[in-house]
Design a protein around this motif. Structure first.
Motif, short mmCIF file in Angstrom:
data_model
loop_
_atom_site.label_atom_id
_atom_site.label_comp_id
_atom_site.label_asym_id
_atom_site.label_seq_id
_atom_site.Cartn_x
_atom_site.Cartn_y
_atom_site.Cartn_z
N HIS A 23 0.85 -1.18 0.00
CA HIS A 23 0.00 0.00 0.00
C HIS A 23 0.89 1.23 0.00
O HIS A 23 1.78 1.36 0.86
N ALA A 27 -2.44 9.32 0.08
CA ALA A 27 -3.75 9.98 0.14
C ALA A 27 -4.12 10.33 1.58
O ALA A 27 -4.85 9.59 2.23
N ILE A 80 -3.65 1.60 -3.24
CA ILE A 80 -3.74 2.88 -2.53
C ILE A 80 -4.98 2.81 -1.65
O ILE A 80 -6.09 2.62 -2.15
N ASP A 85 -8.80 8.97 1.99
CA ASP A 85 -9.48 8.28 0.89
C ASP A 85 -8.79 8.64 -0.42
O ASP A 85 -8.49 9.82 -0.67
N PRO A 86 -8.52 7.66 -1.28
CA PRO A 86 -7.82 7.94 -2.53
C PRO A 86 -8.45 9.05 -3.35
O PRO A 86 -7.74 9.86 -3.97
N ASN A 89 -8.10 12.67 -2.52
CA ASN A 89 -6.77 13.10 -2.97
C ASN A 89 -6.58 12.61 -4.40
O ASN A 89 -5.64 11.88 -4.71
N THR A 93 -3.45 10.39 -6.09
CA THR A 93 -3.79 8.99 -6.36
C THR A 93 -3.59 8.64 -7.82
O THR A 93 -2.92 7.64 -8.16
N THR A 96 0.07 8.68 -8.97
CA THR A 96 0.79 7.50 -8.48
C THR A 96 0.47 6.28 -9.33
O THR A 96 1.37 5.52 -9.72
N VAL A 111 -7.39 0.03 -5.68
CA VAL A 111 -7.65 1.12 -4.73
C VAL A 111 -8.78 0.69 -3.81
O VAL A 111 -9.64 -0.11 -4.17
N THR A 113 -11.70 2.55 -1.36
CA THR A 113 -12.31 3.86 -1.22
C THR A 113 -13.66 3.78 -0.52
O THR A 113 -14.28 2.71 -0.47
#
Length: 420
Positions: A23, A27, A80, A85-86, A89, A93, A96, A111, A113
């Motif tokens: 991970h 974020a 992520i 929270d991805p 951001n 996110t 990346t 991800v 979320t």
């Protein structure tokens, strides 16, 4: 190279002893406040979502990933999952994910979320071949959701109570539907909270199954101090087992979840190694873009002792470096600030002034200069305290959260301010 979807240890029980995941904690902000969540606490001996020892920029994250893959070649998944929270951001996110996909075309990307702001990014997630997405859906009934969520912040507006729950649930279900329309594997996490939603999990399972969810993870709620739910006991193993049995009629179950940290790495269930955590710490001390030569930090200070001046009010900045031999910071020079006025031109001039600085420390900063400086690879750090303590702590990779203000990137204050 074709992606090997069966190598995802979170979605495939047969892979969890063979393949690892990492991970990347890029974020920090969150756009909802759950009544069971407090990310201020960070003990390396605990596994729970929302905690991370360090935060990384996208460039730092790629640098860290390269080091991690050398230490642990069995890493098959880059995820992520916070510490916020991805999609609170989204810039960090998505950048990346782009960097990782370019460098590691064979790597699985995923991800996790809350789903509130997922919809605008689903098309690009599909383009980047993000193969797995997890959405935490704790309620379908807004009346139940209103007990779980203190607030929801969407498009710069705060929502509370039933209104907040209705908004969040609607976005979650729509996001799940759109993920499946694009062929993305979707896992739903549901936190079992005794006396709050334990009676409601079957309804969640039935609803998300009808929308195409692939697997359900019924997670026992983690009791965390200084939260609204701190006096609620965790569910018993018998309650969890019974709920998993009931909901298995609708969806396959994930039963090996380790409630991973936002900086988890390696085989599920194993603690992060000291060597890996040192690589994470090293990456966090690099410039936001690690290839840049940025040996300095700038400081806004009224008298030269404390970080105590707003970025826009400083008429000069103090420039500091770090002496690795003596392990101490050292003053380099004073630089005059650009003239006031001129809008973004002033901030662009400031970015040029800081071209050899990885960041600037001030007691406050507006949105415009922060955006311009960040785009130039310069981190704006809002904090207060003794300059030498702050500078030394940053260069040494120490925890300086006690110096940061509530607009800090390190943790959610629980008020909604700055968690856009």
């Amino acid at each position: 190279m074709a992606l090997k979807l069966e190598n995802h240890p979170c979605f495939n029980d047969a892979s969890r002893h063979t393949f690892g995941r990492i991970h990347l904690p890029v974020a920090p902000k969150c756009n909802i406040q759950c009544n069971y969540c407090n990310r201020k606490f960070d003990c390396m001996n605990e596994n729970r979502p929302g905690v991370s020892s360090k935060l990384l920029s996208p460039g730092q994250a790629l640098h860290y990933l390269k080091a991690a893959v050398e230490l642990s070649p069995n890493i098959s998944v880059v995820g992520i999952a916070g510490p916020g929270d991805p999609f609170a951001n989204p810039d960090e996110t998505m950048e990346t994910l782009r960097l990782v996909r370019k460098e590691y075309p064979e790597m699985l990307l995923c991800v996790a979320t809350n789903g509130l702001n997922l919809l605008p990014y689903i098309d690009e997630l599909a383009e980047l071949e993000v193969s797995h997405v997890t959405i935490t859906i704790n309620a379908i009934d807004p009346a139940v959701g209103a007990e779980i969520y203190a607030w929801v912040r969407h498009e710069k507006k705060m929502h509370r109570d039933i209104e907040a729950a209705e908004l969040l649930i609607g976005k979650q279900l729509e996001g799940l539907k759109e993920l499946k329309a694009r062929g993305i594997t979707a896992k739903v996490n549901t936190i079992i909270i005794p006396g709050v939603n334990d009676h409601h999990v079957e309804t969640v399972a039935r609803t998300v199954a009808s929308l195409g969810a692939d697997i359900l993870n019924c997670l026992p709620y983690y009791n965390t101090k200084e939260t609204v739910f701190e006096n609620i006991d965790e569910p018993t193993p018998a309650m969890v087992t019974e709920i998993q049995k009931t909901t298995s009629e609708y969806l396959p179950q994930m039963k090996h979840c380790a409630r991973c940290r936002a900086d988890a790495v390696g085989i599920i269930g194993e603690m992060n190694s000291d060597d890996m955590m040192e690589k994470l710490s090293e990456a966090s001390r690099l410039p936001k873009n690690p290839d840049d030569n940025r040996p300095y930090l700038a400081v806004a200070s009224m008298e030269g002792v404390l970080v105590n001046q707003h970025l826009g009010e400083a008429d000069r900045f103090l420039i500091y470096g770090f002496d690795s031999k003596s392990n101490t910071c050292r003053f380099i020079e004073t630089r005059p600030a650009p003239p006031t006025g001129g809008g973004n031109e002033r901030w662009e001039a400031l970015a040029e002034l800081f071209s050899d600085c990885r960041g600037v420390l001030s007691s406050g900063a507006g949105g415009s200069p922060t955006k311009v400086l960040n785009a130039s690879g310069i981190e704006v750090m809002v904090l207060e305290g003794v300059i030498e303590d702050a500078i030394g702590g940053i260069f040494r990779g120490e925890d300086i959260r006690h110096m940061t203000k509530n607009t800090s990137r390190h943790a959610c204050s629980g008020t909604g301010g700055g968690c856009g």
